[in-house]
Write a protein that holds these residues in place. Structure first.
Motif, short mmCIF file in Angstrom:
data_model
loop_
_atom_site.label_atom_id
_atom_site.label_comp_id
_atom_site.label_asym_id
_atom_site.label_seq_id
_atom_site.Cartn_x
_atom_site.Cartn_y
_atom_site.Cartn_z
N GLN A 1 0.86 -1.39 0.08
CA GLN A 1 0.01 -0.18 0.05
C GLN A 1 0.97 1.17 -0.19
OE1 GLN A 1 -2.88 0.01 3.18
NE2 GLN A 1 -3.60 2.22 2.82
N VAL A 2 0.69 2.01 -0.98
CA VAL A 2 1.39 3.46 -1.13
C VAL A 2 1.09 4.35 -0.02
CG1 VAL A 2 2.19 5.54 -2.53
CG2 VAL A 2 2.02 3.02 -3.68
N GLN A 3 2.10 4.80 0.57
CA GLN A 3 1.91 5.98 1.56
C GLN A 3 2.60 7.09 1.28
OE1 GLN A 3 2.46 4.07 5.74
NE2 GLN A 3 0.37 4.61 5.79
N LEU A 4 2.16 8.33 1.38
CA LEU A 4 3.02 9.45 1.28
C LEU A 4 2.61 10.33 2.51
CD1 LEU A 4 1.91 10.19 -2.23
CD2 LEU A 4 3.69 9.31 -1.85
N VAL A 5 3.66 10.65 3.20
CA VAL A 5 3.65 11.35 4.35
C VAL A 5 4.36 12.74 4.40
CG1 VAL A 5 4.07 11.29 6.82
CG2 VAL A 5 3.23 9.25 5.78
N GLU A 6 3.55 13.85 4.46
CA GLU A 6 4.29 15.08 4.33
C GLU A 6 4.54 15.62 5.69
OE1 GLU A 6 0.62 15.38 1.19
OE2 GLU A 6 0.87 14.59 3.40
N SER A 7 5.52 16.69 5.63
CA SER A 7 6.02 17.27 7.03
C SER A 7 6.58 18.46 6.52
CB SER A 7 6.76 16.29 7.72
OG SER A 7 8.27 16.07 7.03
N GLY A 8 6.89 19.28 7.52
CA GLY A 8 7.58 20.65 7.24
C GLY A 8 6.83 21.69 7.05
N GLY A 9 5.26 21.73 7.01
CA GLY A 9 4.53 22.95 6.89
C GLY A 9 4.43 23.74 8.41
N GLY A 10 4.15 24.89 8.21
CA GLY A 10 4.02 25.83 9.61
C GLY A 10 3.67 27.33 8.84
N LEU A 11 4.00 28.07 10.03
CA LEU A 11 3.70 29.44 9.88
C LEU A 11 5.16 30.43 9.66
CD1 LEU A 11 1.71 31.89 10.14
CD2 LEU A 11 2.44 32.07 12.66
N VAL A 12 5.11 31.22 8.50
CA VAL A 12 6.25 31.78 8.19
C VAL A 12 5.76 33.25 7.80
CG1 VAL A 12 6.29 30.98 5.67
CG2 VAL A 12 8.31 31.66 6.82
N GLN A 13 6.65 34.09 7.91
CA GLN A 13 6.35 35.68 7.24
C GLN A 13 6.92 35.67 5.80
OE1 GLN A 13 8.91 38.22 9.74
NE2 GLN A 13 6.99 38.67 11.16
N ALA A 14 5.88 36.73 5.27
CA ALA A 14 6.23 36.80 3.78
C ALA A 14 7.63 37.04 3.59
CB ALA A 14 5.43 37.99 3.47
N GLY A 15 8.26 36.64 2.61
CA GLY A 15 9.64 36.65 2.27
C GLY A 15 10.63 35.64 2.79
N GLY A 16 9.78 34.82 3.68
CA GLY A 16 10.65 33.62 4.13
C GLY A 16 10.68 32.32 3.49
N SER A 17 11.37 31.43 4.11
CA SER A 17 11.35 30.32 3.37
C SER A 17 10.87 28.98 4.33
CB SER A 17 12.82 30.00 3.12
OG SER A 17 13.40 30.82 2.27
N LEU A 18 10.42 27.86 3.59
CA LEU A 18 10.03 26.57 4.21
C LEU A 18 10.65 25.52 3.34
CD1 LEU A 18 6.37 26.98 5.70
CD2 LEU A 18 8.60 26.64 7.03
N ARG A 19 10.82 24.39 3.99
CA ARG A 19 11.13 23.19 2.96
C ARG A 19 10.22 22.03 3.51
NH1 ARG A 19 16.35 19.24 2.51
NH2 ARG A 19 15.54 18.48 4.38
N LEU A 20 9.29 21.68 2.60
CA LEU A 20 8.32 20.52 2.81
C LEU A 20 9.13 19.20 2.26
CD1 LEU A 20 5.25 21.93 1.13
CD2 LEU A 20 5.96 22.20 3.74
N SER A 21 8.66 18.24 3.22
CA SER A 21 9.21 16.89 2.73
C SER A 21 8.19 15.91 2.62
CB SER A 21 10.03 16.23 3.77
OG SER A 21 11.01 17.24 4.29
N CYS A 22 8.22 14.85 1.81
CA CYS A 22 7.13 13.74 1.49
C CYS A 22 8.05 12.61 1.53
CB CYS A 22 6.55 14.05 0.27
SG CYS A 22 5.39 12.46 -0.39
N ALA A 23 7.75 11.75 2.39
CA ALA A 23 8.41 10.29 2.29
C ALA A 23 7.45 9.21 2.10
CB ALA A 23 8.47 9.99 4.03
N ALA A 24 7.77 8.66 0.98
CA ALA A 24 6.86 7.66 0.15
C ALA A 24 7.28 6.22 0.45
CB ALA A 24 7.08 7.99 -1.55
N SER A 25 6.60 5.55 0.48
CA SER A 25 6.58 4.07 0.70
C SER A 25 5.64 3.40 0.11
CB SER A 25 6.77 3.71 2.34
OG SER A 25 5.32 4.47 2.97
N GLY A 26 5.88 1.80 0.15
CA GLY A 26 4.92 0.99 -0.42
C GLY A 26 5.20 0.36 -1.80
N ARG A 27 6.07 1.02 -2.61
CA ARG A 27 6.54 0.42 -3.75
C ARG A 27 7.56 1.00 -4.16
NH1 ARG A 27 3.37 0.69 -8.46
NH2 ARG A 27 5.40 0.60 -9.53
#
Length: 121
Positions: free
Chosen positions: A1-27
């Motif tokens: 069974q395929v699973q995609l699990v995101e992380s890294g979201g949040g609150l940031v000020q305009a002009g700032g940066s964030l990095r999202l991650s997606c861990a994939a499994s199952g195939r």
């Protein structure tokens, strides 16, 4: 069974940066494109970026081109979305998605649960 699990979201000020991650499994994901979509309140879900798993070829929506970078770590089966110069209009729930390259990029086969990104102005 395929699973995609995101992380890294949040609150940031305009002009700032964030990095999202997606861990994939199952195939194994050869023959797949891995990507990100987002959905703002009251709006339809929209495409953000994707990467072809085998070749590394990338494609971006015009609204994020030059600010966002998608990448993948094949050893970790993980996809990343580096978001820079964030704007209030980037506020949305971001979804990781996986789909075969033989189908439309607009209709992935698998979705993650989403992670909230909020950009304050």
């Amino acid at each position: 069974q395929v699973q995609l699990v995101e992380s890294g979201g949040g609150l940031v000020q305009a002009g700032g940066s964030l990095r999202l991650s997606c861990a994939a499994s199952g195939r194994t994901f050869g023959g797949y494109r891995m990507g990100w979509f987002r959905q703002a309140p009251g709006e339809e879900r929209e495409f953000v970026a994707h990467i072809i798993w085998n070749s590394g070829i990338r494609y971006y929506a015009d609204s994020v081109k030059g600010r966002f970078t998608i990448s993948r770590d094949m050893a970790k089966n993980t996809v990343y979305l580096e978001m820079n110069s964030l704007k209030s209009e980037d506020t949305a729930v971001y979804y990781c998605a996986a789909g075969t390259v033989s189908t439309s990029y607009k209709t992935p086969n698998y979705w993650g649960q989403g992670t909230q990104v909020t950009v304050s102005s």
